[in-house]
Design an enzyme around this catalytic site. Structure first.
Site: not given
Ligand SMILES: [Zn+2]
Length: 686
Positions: A117, A119, A121, A236, A329, A423, A426, A441, A446
């Site tokens: 089967e 595996k 995650d 399973y 694995k 930033c 800006c 920011c 901006c």
């Molecule tokens: Zn900014």
């Protein structure tokens, strides 16, 4: 049981079967036969019926899949028998050594065959069924004690609330009276990417991988958040109650999987029964090659000795790892390459998102040039330096990640990365809230924030303005046609004609799309505004509760936090947003442009008794006639004087008189005072 109640019970059972059949067809068979509208209609009818007759609510009712109250903590529960962990094999030789060891204990394993089967995650869970009904679901925990996440698991619609073949319809191969179905809860990669996009758009932290997202979603205290997440399940294993000594009607693992399928538990169709180990190795290689086309992350295959009667003979190592099963694995999708630069995106909320520019490298069949770096703290913790040779990981369609630098390869030419003070777009000094890992920011004007803010405003879950994507948004900004959301509603087709790529028809179409966005419900407008922590779900809760933007804007934080499902952080963010003069002005401009700022009545109807006509008769236990009328009207219902065919419910107390007879003649549902209260509550929970 009165005749009325018996009829209701029959109808409820019929509805439950119909709804669960539809869930099974949709989620497990992927072949729906019922339209969404019909499905909703059945579910609504069942909710109304259970609202009127709360004694009819059963744990396997599909209404129990949503709307449970948040818990204050997850209770600990003991599994029927331990959930084992698996030993790993990384090479074919290790797999052969595993078989050799087993064959020394039980020589028949070589001839008995294997079941392979995938595996996945995800997160292992144990679902406890009694008399076929799901009564409890728990996380793996330490293997012996897990956390009770029953209400969250119920929101996963492909998990059967009742096993097919269980009493009263006992079929051949019926489930034992008490058993655990074990399996994996996971998040598909497509759902994971969408969830992360949504979270990024809402200014919330994104999940690192589908496994974390699945775990975080399943271990929520509020099942409604879980219900909103795209979780799936594959079963399973069957663990009968060891005390009950019931025999499982299966001799092999392949038969176990068939049995689960017969009980309507979803089982991964990607599996194979192999006669010998070479076949296992060949199948595993094929899975590894083809894993890209799967919509879930896997890190290998699980090989199980096929014959169940050999399992007890093989036994368990150290009470933890069974000998009859091993995880084979895959090599992880890793590669090394050079980190050429660290660059920064400024998002809609002002969050500074660093990312890695890499020397292009091939991983698992794709060329990777960029990888996410999450946040500045992460860069510092991993001590990533520009010029480093780095380990990069990619899993399926998930955004590649930089795992770690390979420090042995440093030449001394690498440069440490200093998070920017300003930033990068800006130049405004950045802010770092003390409780967060992100830097922001703070400049609301901006250009990067405005750009992404507009893209979000027009996006599908928000105002859904077709044709207003990233490119067009940039054009509108460059041409000075918009500076903020409200400016969109002043654009005329002739303004667009000046822009590259716009003709008469396309100009008119965009303006029409903008125009039609004015009628979106309040929940979408609220989400579109991009208030921090206000995602789709929170926006819906707020819109339904307050009904109008005006009422919402006037609400103090305590009142916002009192809304069911809204946390304090969100409440404070909302109150702070409406506290700013510029934002209030924006709302006013949207209102003047004709943008709808109310939640439509049909949605409000879900909050209460709207659209329903009641007649009251007799003496109610705690409410006067006047109070009952006020109660119904407060929840949106209408009270009439006489019972007619248009009456939905008769609320009857003591000494009801002729109205009760009339209602019975017409087959109108009859409620007690407490059933009336239940109905108002049940509908409020929808
Ligand atoms: Zn900014």
């Amino acid at each position: 049981m009165s005749g009325d109640l018996a009829a209701a019970a029959r109808r409820a059972a019929e509805l439950r079967r119909g709804i669960e059949q539809a869930n099974y067809e949709y989620y497990v068979l992927d072949a729906p036969t019922l339209s969404d509208a019909d499905y909703d209609r059945l579910l609504r009818e069942l909710k109304a019926l259970e609202g009127a007759h709360p004694e009819l609510v059963t744990p396997d009712s599909p209404t129990q899949r949503v709307g449970a109250e948040p818990a204050s903590q997850l209770e600990k529960v003991r599994h029927l028998a331990p959930l084992y962990s698996l030993d790993n094999a990384f090479e074919a030789d290790e797999l052969r050594a595993w078989e050799d060891r087993n064959a020394r204990i039980v020589p028949e394993v070589r001839q008995g065959g294997y079941v392979v089967e995938l595996k996945i995650d995800g997160l292992a869970v144990a679902l406890l069924y009694e008399d076929g009904v799901l009564v409890r679901g728990a996380t793996r925990g330490n293997g012996t004690i897990g956390e009770d996440v029953t209400r969250n698991l119920r929101t996963i619609r492909e998990i059967p609330l009742r096993l097919e073949g269980a009493p009263p319809r006992r079929l051949e191969g019926a489930p034992p009276r008490r058993l655990e179905v074990r399996g994996e809860v996971y998040m598909p990669i497509s759902g994971f990417n969408q969830l992360n996009e949504r979270r990024a758009a809402a200014g919330e932290a994104t999940f690192a991988n589908p496994r974390n997202a699945a775990a975080g979603s399943l271990r929520q205290l509020d099942p409604r958040i879980t219900a909103d997440r795209p979780l799936r399940f594959f079963g399973y294993q069957i663990q009968p109650d060891p005390e009950a000594r019931e025999r499982l009607p299966a001799r092999t693992q392949a038969e176990v999987l068939d049995l689960l399928t017969r009980w309507r538990v979803p089982v991964n169709p990607e599996r194979r029964a192999c006669r010998e180990l070479d076949e296992v190795i060949a199948y595993a290689a094929q899975v590894e090659r083809d894993r890209e086309r799967l919509d879930y992350a896997i890190d290998g295959v699980v090989v199980k000795v096929a014959r169940l009667d050999l399992w007890p003979e093989l036994g368990v190592v150290g009470e933890r790892e069974p000998r009859w099963s091993v995880a084979y694995k895959f090599a992880p999708d890793l590669a090394t390459t050079r980190l050429l630069a660290i660059e920064i995106n400024v998002g809609r909320t002002g969050a500074l998102n660093p990312y890695a520019v890499l020397e292009p490298v091939e991983i698992g069949g794709a060329t990777v040039k960029l990888a996410t770096l999450h946040n500045f703290e992460d860069i510092a913790r991993k001590d990533l330096r520009v010029g480093d040779t780095v380990l990069v990981k990619r899993a399926g369609e998930v955004i590649p990640q930089v795992v770690a630098p390979i420090t042995e390869k440093r030449t001394g030419q690498e440069r440490r990365f200093a998070p920017p003070e300003k930033c990068p777009v800006c130049g405004t000094p950045v802010e770092r809230p003390t409780d967060e890992v992100m830097a922001y920011c703070p400049n609301g004007s901006c250009p990067a924030r405005i750009f992404w803010g507009l893209v979000h405003f027009a996006s599908q879950d928000a105002m859904d303005i077709r044709g207003l994507g990233e490119r067009t948004t940039q054009q509108l900004l460059d041409a000075g046609l918009v500076r903020h959301f409200a400016d969109l509603y002043r654009i005329r087709p002739e303004d667009l004609l000046r822009l590259e790529g716009f003709a008469e028809l396309s100009s008119r179409k965009l303006v029409e799309a903008i125009e039609s966005s004015k009628t979106r419900p309040l929940a979408r407008v609220l989400y579109a505004l991009g208030i921090r922590h206000v995602g789709v779900h929170a926006a819906q809760l707020l819109a339904r509760h307050f009904g109008t933007m005006e009422a919402l804007a006037a609400a103090p934080p305590q009142e916002l936090a009192a809304v069911h499902g809204i946390g304090e952080t969100t409440a404070e963010a909302v109150a702070a947003w409406f506290g700013r003069a510029a934002n209030r002005k924006l709302i006013e401009r949207l209102s003047r442009a004709g943008v709808n700022l109310m939640e439509p009545v049909e949605r409000a109807a879900r909050l209460a008794l709207s659209g329903l006509t009641f007649v009251i008769t007799g003496t109610l236990p705690s409410m006067s006639r006047k109070e009952a009328t006020a109660f119904i009207e407060r929840h949106g219902g209408r009270v009439a004087g006489a019972v007619t065919r248009a009456t939905d419910y008769l609320v009857a107390g003591e000494d009801p008189g002729s109205k009760l007879e009339r209602a019975r003649e017409l087959g109108i549902r009859i409620l007690s005072e407490s059933e009336l209260r239940q109905l108002a509550l049940a509908r409020a929970d929808e």
